[in-house]
Design a protein around this motif. Structure first.
Motif: not given
Length: 197
Positions: A55-66
Protein backbone atom coordinates in the motif's frame (compact mmCIF):
# COMPACT_ATOMS: atom_id res chain seq x y z
CA UNK A 1 -26.60 -66.08 -7.55
CA UNK A 2 -23.44 -65.42 -5.54
CA UNK A 3 -21.34 -65.29 -8.72
CA UNK A 4 -23.72 -62.71 -10.26
CA UNK A 5 -23.67 -60.66 -7.07
CA UNK A 6 -19.87 -60.79 -6.97
CA UNK A 7 -19.75 -59.68 -10.60
CA UNK A 8 -22.07 -56.67 -9.89
CA UNK A 9 -20.01 -55.68 -6.83
CA UNK A 10 -16.81 -55.99 -8.83
CA UNK A 11 -18.26 -53.75 -11.58
CA UNK A 12 -19.38 -51.15 -8.99
CA UNK A 13 -15.93 -51.16 -7.41
CA UNK A 14 -14.31 -50.75 -10.84
CA UNK A 15 -16.57 -47.77 -11.66
CA UNK A 16 -15.94 -46.23 -8.23
CA UNK A 17 -12.18 -46.67 -8.73
CA UNK A 18 -12.37 -45.01 -12.15
CA UNK A 19 -14.43 -42.15 -10.71
CA UNK A 20 -11.93 -41.61 -7.86
CA UNK A 21 -9.00 -41.77 -10.30
CA UNK A 22 -10.76 -39.24 -12.56
CA UNK A 23 -11.44 -36.88 -9.66
CA UNK A 24 -7.86 -37.15 -8.40
CA UNK A 25 -6.53 -36.56 -11.92
CA UNK A 26 -8.73 -33.48 -12.24
CA UNK A 27 -7.56 -32.14 -8.88
CA UNK A 28 -3.90 -32.69 -9.78
CA UNK A 29 -4.41 -31.07 -13.20
CA UNK A 30 -6.12 -28.09 -11.53
CA UNK A 31 -3.30 -27.65 -9.02
CA UNK A 32 -0.70 -27.79 -11.80
CA UNK A 33 -2.69 -25.37 -14.00
CA UNK A 34 -2.96 -22.88 -11.14
CA UNK A 35 0.63 -23.10 -9.86
CA UNK A 36 2.68 -23.36 -13.08
CA UNK A 37 2.12 -19.69 -14.08
CA UNK A 38 3.45 -18.64 -10.67
CA UNK A 39 6.49 -20.97 -10.83
CA UNK A 40 7.58 -20.48 -14.47
CA UNK A 41 8.73 -16.84 -14.05
CA UNK A 42 11.30 -18.09 -11.53
CA UNK A 43 12.84 -20.29 -14.25
CA UNK A 44 13.38 -17.48 -16.78
CA UNK A 45 16.60 -15.57 -17.40
CA UNK A 46 15.37 -12.90 -15.00
CA UNK A 47 13.55 -14.46 -12.05
CA UNK A 48 10.35 -12.41 -11.73
CA UNK A 49 8.29 -13.73 -8.84
CA UNK A 50 4.87 -12.29 -8.07
CA UNK A 51 5.26 -9.93 -5.13
CA UNK A 52 2.31 -7.51 -4.81
CA UNK A 53 2.96 -3.79 -4.45
CA UNK A 54 2.59 -2.67 -0.87
CA UNK A 55 0.00 0.00 0.00
CA UNK A 56 2.85 2.43 0.77
CA UNK A 57 4.46 1.76 -2.64
CA UNK A 58 1.16 2.12 -4.44
CA UNK A 59 0.44 5.48 -2.79
CA UNK A 60 3.97 6.72 -3.51
CA UNK A 61 3.68 5.73 -7.18
CA UNK A 62 0.25 7.38 -7.46
CA UNK A 63 1.59 10.61 -6.00
CA UNK A 64 4.25 10.74 -8.73
CA UNK A 65 1.92 10.04 -11.67
CA UNK A 66 -0.98 12.27 -10.55
CA UNK A 67 -1.77 14.87 -13.21
CA UNK A 68 0.73 13.55 -15.76
CA UNK A 69 -0.34 13.52 -19.39
CA UNK A 70 0.07 10.47 -21.60
CA UNK A 71 -0.21 6.77 -21.08
CA UNK A 72 1.15 4.94 -18.04
CA UNK A 73 2.63 1.46 -18.32
CA UNK A 74 3.24 -0.94 -15.43
CA UNK A 75 5.87 -3.57 -16.27
CA UNK A 76 5.15 -6.58 -14.09
CA UNK A 77 1.63 -5.45 -13.24
CA UNK A 78 0.81 -8.50 -11.07
CA UNK A 79 -2.76 -8.29 -9.80
CA UNK A 80 -3.31 -4.89 -11.46
CA UNK A 81 -3.61 -2.85 -8.27
CA UNK A 82 -1.32 -0.02 -9.44
CA UNK A 83 -2.97 0.30 -12.88
CA UNK A 84 -6.45 0.26 -11.37
CA UNK A 85 -5.51 2.89 -8.78
CA UNK A 86 -3.90 5.02 -11.51
CA UNK A 87 -7.02 4.77 -13.68
CA UNK A 88 -9.19 5.81 -10.72
CA UNK A 89 -7.20 9.03 -10.47
CA UNK A 90 -7.58 9.80 -14.19
CA UNK A 91 -4.62 8.13 -15.90
CA UNK A 92 -4.91 5.65 -18.77
CA UNK A 93 -2.91 2.65 -17.50
CA UNK A 94 -1.60 -0.44 -19.29
CA UNK A 95 -0.23 -3.47 -17.45
CA UNK A 96 2.05 -6.19 -18.80
CA UNK A 97 2.31 -9.45 -16.88
CA UNK A 98 3.48 -12.99 -17.73
CA UNK A 99 1.08 -14.86 -15.45
CA UNK A 100 -2.23 -15.43 -17.30
CA UNK A 101 -4.19 -15.89 -14.06
CA UNK A 102 -3.04 -12.48 -12.83
CA UNK A 103 -3.91 -10.86 -16.17
CA UNK A 104 -7.45 -12.28 -16.04
CA UNK A 105 -7.77 -11.33 -12.38
CA UNK A 106 -6.60 -7.77 -13.16
CA UNK A 107 -9.17 -7.44 -15.94
CA UNK A 108 -11.91 -8.71 -13.63
CA UNK A 109 -10.87 -6.27 -10.87
CA UNK A 110 -10.78 -3.38 -13.36
CA UNK A 111 -14.32 -4.27 -14.47
CA UNK A 112 -15.56 -4.40 -10.86
CA UNK A 113 -13.77 -1.13 -10.07
CA UNK A 114 -15.41 0.67 -13.00
CA UNK A 115 -12.15 1.42 -14.82
CA UNK A 116 -12.27 -1.19 -17.60
CA UNK A 117 -12.37 1.59 -20.24
CA UNK A 118 -9.21 3.26 -18.94
CA UNK A 119 -7.08 0.17 -18.30
CA UNK A 120 -5.60 -2.59 -20.41
CA UNK A 121 -3.92 -5.75 -19.21
CA UNK A 122 -1.83 -7.94 -21.49
CA UNK A 123 -0.03 -11.24 -21.05
CA UNK A 124 3.23 -10.37 -22.71
CA UNK A 125 6.94 -10.59 -22.12
CA UNK A 126 8.07 -7.06 -21.23
CA UNK A 127 11.19 -7.49 -23.39
CA UNK A 128 8.92 -7.75 -26.45
CA UNK A 129 6.80 -4.67 -25.66
CA UNK A 130 7.51 -1.39 -27.47
CA UNK A 131 7.70 1.21 -24.72
CA UNK A 132 7.87 4.16 -27.13
CA UNK A 133 4.22 5.19 -26.69
CA UNK A 134 4.40 5.70 -22.91
CA UNK A 135 5.23 8.88 -21.01
CA UNK A 136 5.35 7.15 -17.61
CA UNK A 137 6.94 3.74 -17.03
CA UNK A 138 6.48 1.93 -13.72
CA UNK A 139 8.82 -0.98 -13.06
CA UNK A 140 8.29 -3.79 -10.57
CA UNK A 141 11.28 -5.97 -11.31
CA UNK A 142 14.40 -7.49 -9.85
CA UNK A 143 17.87 -6.00 -9.52
CA UNK A 144 19.44 -8.11 -12.28
CA UNK A 145 17.01 -6.85 -14.92
CA UNK A 146 17.33 -3.13 -14.22
CA UNK A 147 20.42 -2.49 -16.37
CA UNK A 148 19.16 -4.26 -19.51
CA UNK A 149 15.74 -2.69 -18.99
CA UNK A 150 17.34 0.75 -18.85
CA UNK A 151 19.06 -0.02 -22.18
CA UNK A 152 15.67 -0.92 -23.68
CA UNK A 153 14.06 2.27 -22.35
CA UNK A 154 16.95 4.35 -23.71
CA UNK A 155 16.55 2.93 -27.21
CA UNK A 156 12.75 2.96 -27.40
CA UNK A 157 11.76 6.07 -25.45
CA UNK A 158 14.66 8.41 -24.73
CA UNK A 159 15.68 8.44 -28.39
CA UNK A 160 12.43 10.37 -29.07
CA UNK A 161 13.50 13.10 -26.62
CA UNK A 162 9.98 13.46 -25.25
CA UNK A 163 9.21 13.96 -21.54
CA UNK A 164 9.50 10.68 -19.66
CA UNK A 165 9.12 9.66 -16.05
CA UNK A 166 10.40 6.26 -14.93
CA UNK A 167 9.33 4.98 -11.52
CA UNK A 168 11.33 2.01 -10.24
CA UNK A 169 9.96 0.06 -7.29
CA UNK A 170 12.10 -2.08 -4.96
CA UNK A 171 15.29 -1.68 -7.05
CA UNK A 172 16.79 1.49 -8.56
CA UNK A 173 17.96 1.90 -12.15
CA UNK A 174 21.68 1.23 -12.46
CA UNK A 175 23.92 4.25 -13.05
CA UNK A 176 21.01 6.69 -13.16
CA UNK A 177 20.48 9.53 -10.71
CA UNK A 178 16.91 9.72 -9.40
CA UNK A 179 15.04 13.01 -9.30
CA UNK A 180 13.35 11.81 -6.10
CA UNK A 181 13.99 8.73 -4.00
CA UNK A 182 11.91 7.16 -1.25
CA UNK A 183 14.18 4.53 0.28
CA UNK A 184 11.94 2.63 2.65
CA UNK A 185 13.17 -0.99 2.50
CA UNK A 186 10.66 -3.17 0.64
CA UNK A 187 8.48 -0.09 -0.02
CA UNK A 188 11.27 1.80 -1.85
CA UNK A 189 10.50 3.90 -4.94
CA UNK A 190 12.88 5.87 -7.18
CA UNK A 191 11.62 8.51 -9.64
CA UNK A 192 13.64 9.48 -12.74
CA UNK A 193 12.70 12.37 -15.04
CA UNK A 194 14.01 12.94 -18.56
CA UNK A 195 13.31 15.82 -20.96
CA UNK A 196 10.98 17.48 -18.48
CA UNK A 197 8.97 20.52 -19.54
Amino acid sequence: MAADELKVRSEKLRKAGLAIAGIMGGVIFGIVALTVPFVLPALRKYCLPYVPATPIQTETVLRHIRGRAGRVVDLGSGDGRVCIAAAKQGNFAVGYELNPWLVWYSRWRALLSGVRQTTEFHRRNLWKVDLGEYSTIIIFGVDTMMEPLWTKISKEVLSKQTPLRVIACRFPLHQQTPTISHEMGPHSVWVYDYFTM
